[in-house]
Design a protein around this motif. Structure first.
Motif, short mmCIF file in Angstrom:
data_model
loop_
_atom_site.label_atom_id
_atom_site.label_comp_id
_atom_site.label_asym_id
_atom_site.label_seq_id
_atom_site.Cartn_x
_atom_site.Cartn_y
_atom_site.Cartn_z
N MET A 150 39.05 34.02 53.72
CA MET A 150 38.67 34.24 55.12
C MET A 150 37.71 33.16 55.55
O MET A 150 36.73 32.88 54.85
CB MET A 150 38.02 35.60 55.32
N ARG A 151 37.99 32.55 56.67
CA ARG A 151 37.07 31.60 57.27
C ARG A 151 36.01 32.41 58.00
O ARG A 151 36.31 33.20 58.90
CB ARG A 151 37.80 30.67 58.24
N ASP A 191 45.82 30.42 56.71
CA ASP A 191 45.18 29.90 57.92
C ASP A 191 43.70 29.58 57.69
O ASP A 191 43.11 28.76 58.38
CB ASP A 191 45.29 30.88 59.09
N ALA A 192 43.10 30.24 56.71
CA ALA A 192 41.68 30.03 56.42
C ALA A 192 41.43 28.78 55.58
O ALA A 192 40.30 28.35 55.44
CB ALA A 192 41.11 31.25 55.72
N ASN A 218 43.11 36.58 48.69
CA ASN A 218 42.88 36.36 50.11
C ASN A 218 41.76 35.35 50.29
O ASN A 218 40.97 35.11 49.38
CB ASN A 218 42.52 37.67 50.82
N THR A 236 35.65 31.95 62.09
CA THR A 236 36.69 32.42 63.01
C THR A 236 37.33 33.74 62.61
O THR A 236 38.01 34.37 63.41
CB THR A 236 37.82 31.38 63.12
N GLY A 237 37.16 34.13 61.36
CA GLY A 237 37.80 35.34 60.87
C GLY A 237 39.25 35.13 60.45
O GLY A 237 39.93 36.08 60.09
N GLU A 238 39.74 33.90 60.50
CA GLU A 238 41.10 33.60 60.05
C GLU A 238 41.24 33.99 58.58
O GLU A 238 40.30 33.83 57.82
CB GLU A 238 41.43 32.13 60.21
N GLU A 239 42.42 34.48 58.21
CA GLU A 239 42.64 34.91 56.85
C GLU A 239 43.87 34.26 56.24
O GLU A 239 44.71 33.71 56.96
CB GLU A 239 42.80 36.43 56.78
#
Length: 112
Positions: A100-101, A110-111, A98, A104-107
């Motif tokens: 995580m950005r 998408d991160a 995984n 923004t919390g995008e995972e």
């Protein structure tokens, strides 16, 4: 997602970055490292004294890409970093569970 880590000669860094940028890979992490392998170090002279340098300067590049881009990214790194001399480096690939950005919390993808 896959993590690609490459250890290359320092003067090839800009060539590798440009090759990855052409593929649309925008982010990478670069670390100055030292190591040895088949290159076996080199002899240096400092203030008239000879000594062996066993750990040579290298650059470690780390990128995370979608699995479908791994072959293209590895080929781009290999082509751009190749000098056809001993000590050109190595490329390693492994799975990333995984990402995580932080902002923004995008995972996941998408991160990236």
């Amino acid at each position: 997602m896959k993590m690609i880590m490459a250890v290359i000669k320092p003067f090839k860094l800009d060539d590798v970055r440009e090759a990855l940028t052409e593929l649309g890979i925008e982010g990478l992490t670069v670390t100055e490292v030292r190591g040895f392998g088949r290159q076996k170090g080199q002899a240096e002279t400092y203030r008239g004294a000879d000594y062996d340098v066993n750990y040579l300067p290298k650059v470690k590049i780390e990128i995370v890409v979608p699995a479908k881009m791994v072959k293209k990214a590895v080929k781009a790194i290999q082509s751009a970093a190749n000098t056809e001399r001993i000590g050109d480096g190595k490329i390693f690939v492994w799975s990333v569970e995984n990402a995580m950005r932080i902002r923004t919390g995008e995972e996941g993808a998408d991160a990236l």
